[in-house]
Design a protein around this motif. Sequence first.
Motif, PDB file in Angstrom:
ATOM      1  N   ALA A 131     -76.457  42.841 -22.641  1.00 42.93           N
ATOM      2  CA  ALA A 131     -75.533  43.602 -23.476  1.00 42.93           C
ATOM      3  C   ALA A 131     -74.513  44.296 -22.600  1.00 42.93           C
ATOM      4  O   ALA A 131     -74.818  44.708 -21.472  1.00 42.93           O
ATOM      5  N   MET A 132     -73.292  44.404 -23.124  1.00 46.59           N
ATOM      6  CA  MET A 132     -72.215  45.012 -22.340  1.00 46.59           C
ATOM      7  C   MET A 132     -71.097  45.427 -23.266  1.00 46.59           C
ATOM      8  O   MET A 132     -71.050  45.004 -24.413  1.00 46.59           O
ATOM      9  N   LYS A 133     -70.202  46.257 -22.742  1.00 45.05           N
ATOM     10  CA  LYS A 133     -69.021  46.576 -23.525  1.00 45.05           C
ATOM     11  C   LYS A 133     -67.980  45.486 -23.307  1.00 45.05           C
ATOM     12  O   LYS A 133     -68.140  44.632 -22.425  1.00 45.05           O
ATOM     13  N   HIS A 134     -66.902  45.538 -24.093  1.00 44.03           N
ATOM     14  CA  HIS A 134     -65.893  44.470 -24.005  1.00 44.03           C
ATOM     15  C   HIS A 134     -65.407  44.215 -22.580  1.00 44.03           C
ATOM     16  O   HIS A 134     -65.368  43.079 -22.128  1.00 44.03           O
ATOM     17  N   VAL A 135     -65.066  45.283 -21.829  1.00 43.80           N
ATOM     18  CA  VAL A 135     -64.548  45.052 -20.477  1.00 43.80           C
ATOM     19  C   VAL A 135     -65.636  44.548 -19.533  1.00 43.80           C
ATOM     20  O   VAL A 135     -65.339  43.924 -18.505  1.00 43.80           O
ATOM     21  N   GLY A 136     -66.886  44.791 -19.880  1.00 44.01           N
ATOM     22  CA  GLY A 136     -67.986  44.245 -19.094  1.00 44.01           C
ATOM     23  C   GLY A 136     -67.983  42.728 -19.123  1.00 44.01           C
ATOM     24  O   GLY A 136     -68.393  42.057 -18.169  1.00 44.01           O
ATOM     25  N   LEU A 137     -67.489  42.182 -20.224  1.00 42.83           N
ATOM     26  CA  LEU A 137     -67.443  40.726 -20.349  1.00 42.83           C
ATOM     27  C   LEU A 137     -66.438  40.121 -19.363  1.00 42.83           C
ATOM     28  O   LEU A 137     -66.591  38.979 -18.934  1.00 42.83           O
TER      29      LEU A 137
END
Lengths: 190, 579
Positions: free
Chosen positions: B72-78
Amino acid sequence: MTKSIMIVGVGGQGSLLASTLLGKLLVTEGYDVKVSEVHGMSQRGGSVVTYVRYGDKVYSPIIDKGAADCIISFEKLEAARWVQYLKEDGVIITNTQQIDPMPVVTGATEYPAQILTELSEKVTVDALDALSLAEEAGSSRAVNIVLMGRLARQLDIPCEKWEEALRQVVKPKFIDINLKAFSLGYNYAE
Amino acid sequence: MKELLIGNAAVARGLYEAGVSVVSSYPGTPSTEITEMAAKYDEIYCEWAPNEKVAMEVAFGASVRGKRSACAMKHVGLNVAADPLFTLSYTGVNGGLVICVADDPGMHSSQNEQDSRHYAQAAKVPMLEPSDSKEALEFTKLAFELSEEYDTPVFIKMCTRVAHSQSIVETSDRVLPEDKPYVKNPAKYIMTPANATKRHPFVEERTKKLTAYAEQADINREEYADSDFGIITVGTCYQYVKEVFGDSVSVLKLGMINPMPVDRIRKFAEKVGKVYIVEELDGIIETHVKNLGIDCTGKELFSNIGELSQLTVATAFGMDMPEFKSVDTDVPGRPPVMCAGCPHRGMYYTLAKNKITVLGDIGCYTLGAAPPLCALDTTLCMGASVSGLHGFNKAGGKDTEGKTVCVIGDSTFMHSGITGLVNIAYNGSNSTVIILDNSITGMTGHQQNPTTGYNIKGDPAAKIDLETLCKAVGINRVRVVDPYNLAECDVALKEELAAEEPSVIISRRPCILLKNVKTKPSLIVSESKCKSCKMCLKLGCPAISMHEGKAHIDPTLCVGCGVCTQLCKFDAINEGGQC
Ligand SMILES: Cc1ncc(C[n+]2csc(CCOP(=O)(O)OP(=O)(O)O)c2C)c(N)n1
């Protein structure tokens, strides 16, 4: 009909516990419920808002301008900040506490001293010194529960049900303080 | 059982019920609670990885071994995990693999509002988007089935309003999938050009099959009504549409945003006549529908900036704004601030006082950009402070080296600062790096990281020694300072900036909000000694303000850190009882 309640305040004041309590209570009352909160950045002393909506069927988790039946504000400037979200015939319950935001602290601007007076001229305001009442109950941290006690007057749910919900969300160690805080808020008279 | 859960907790419940074995993530608002909640189930192995790329690769490994896994990650983590993502699409999975990504339209806690749906399309990976907690749980379980059936990673796409809104879910028991043994399969898992060339057609074929699935899947749903137009929508926007129109308008709700159906959209458009698209951020559905040659209205009416709501939907369709009151008085803003006693403050004061140019990074310490400290010059993305400083100094040379630093938190340093430091050592810029080590990942709500000595469950774990690490990559000058000691910070800063080689200053003191950190009694201002010089206000401490012309310390906020005491030339700030 869906009812919309907003809880606003300053990050760190304990609004998350208030919304948890309210959510639990409304679910046991058999309503469809949505509670929307923003975690993260704003919790560091910024302005925070939680939306609580309940009814037979609730779609949106958020509340728009002119749509809240009730706004519970943990700090008086925050009441003024969010007043646009109140329905024409809505009620604001506010703590009279003043917490200076950083632009006031640095002297960039001033805290509007007469803000509550102006607010009361425009909308229905139920103001109380929730901090003193919380201290009277035994802890300054119980401001949130004092205000929930006050909200209980606006909702059609018996106090025993609030008490049951309260017992579910606070630690047994603190239940007495919180029950007292609730009752002080509920019974407060100017 | 019925429960009121935030969307992220519902995803975690979905992971549990789907029999997931391994979850590896890096925190980031609004995705963090997925992993925090998953870690509460003893049956799931959960961990905080140093960054999102590592997390996704861990999930890949677990999947290859035959277990259901997630990250799981936030958008910018992607963005950070984009490299494994695009090729993971080719390898596919063994055990089901789900990637949870949470967008933040409106940027409640983010540095941009990129739309993750582009990634699903670009990497050719299916994406499901729930519209409330109930769907978050159901879609998560479905995602694992699709992942295994179609041999693909599957996205669960969240947004702030679904991730952080509580709604009622129906929970059930955990069901363990059958064990899938690991069987060596180089053609599938070794992506050399020869093998990847064969996998790419598989991916294209898979998308066709998934499109066929989308044509009949229940998670895409038509709700026909007697209206002269219809709305295609997705996620939280569906709720806004229903809030405004109830059952009076035909709606096509897409639960699967990639790939999107073709025939169903054609049929819907034929039935309803005029088609509107209600979606947040970019016009992804709109582009798809227009590519099918169907006329529709979307971004013409709805901004691609920020969040939508029932009100933006209502007014876009010509309904009136409701009446509301406002106050005439200017209501001062209340931006978030660094807490009273925050260990970052002392170092920031020192930097501001010395008028240093500061390349900043992302964390609680980004709040040092605000007045009165105004201590930062840049913030781009995690890790960019260290690499950016190297570039700044390579371009500026002697001109900048002696008066420029970068600041980066401990978690951010482990995430992606270390590679920048390797570059400083290797390519030799005379740069001064300050690691603001508060022994926790603060901004996202206190997650452990490799420097803290504890794992996600709070159990003791291996602890990276930052001093040794920095020395090992080739930095000779590494020193530790206490940010509560202003004189020490000042000396260290001046000496390291003056040195003719790269250096690292570790500004070390744990976050004041950590449970094991002892605070001191509130300090008190002696009114008679206070000369109203306002020096103490320069710290931007929320506990200090002016009351009736004198400095005042709020006893409910002050934790007695003593930094302001060091600034007061008149000895007016003291421990309680001393004045
Ligand atoms: C790629 C990416 N992942 C995650 C985040 C979310 N995020 C912002 S700051 C931060 C970590 C901050 O921790 P640290 O560097 O220790 O600083 P602190 O907040 O403790 O001062 C995280 C996880 C992000 N902005 N970008």
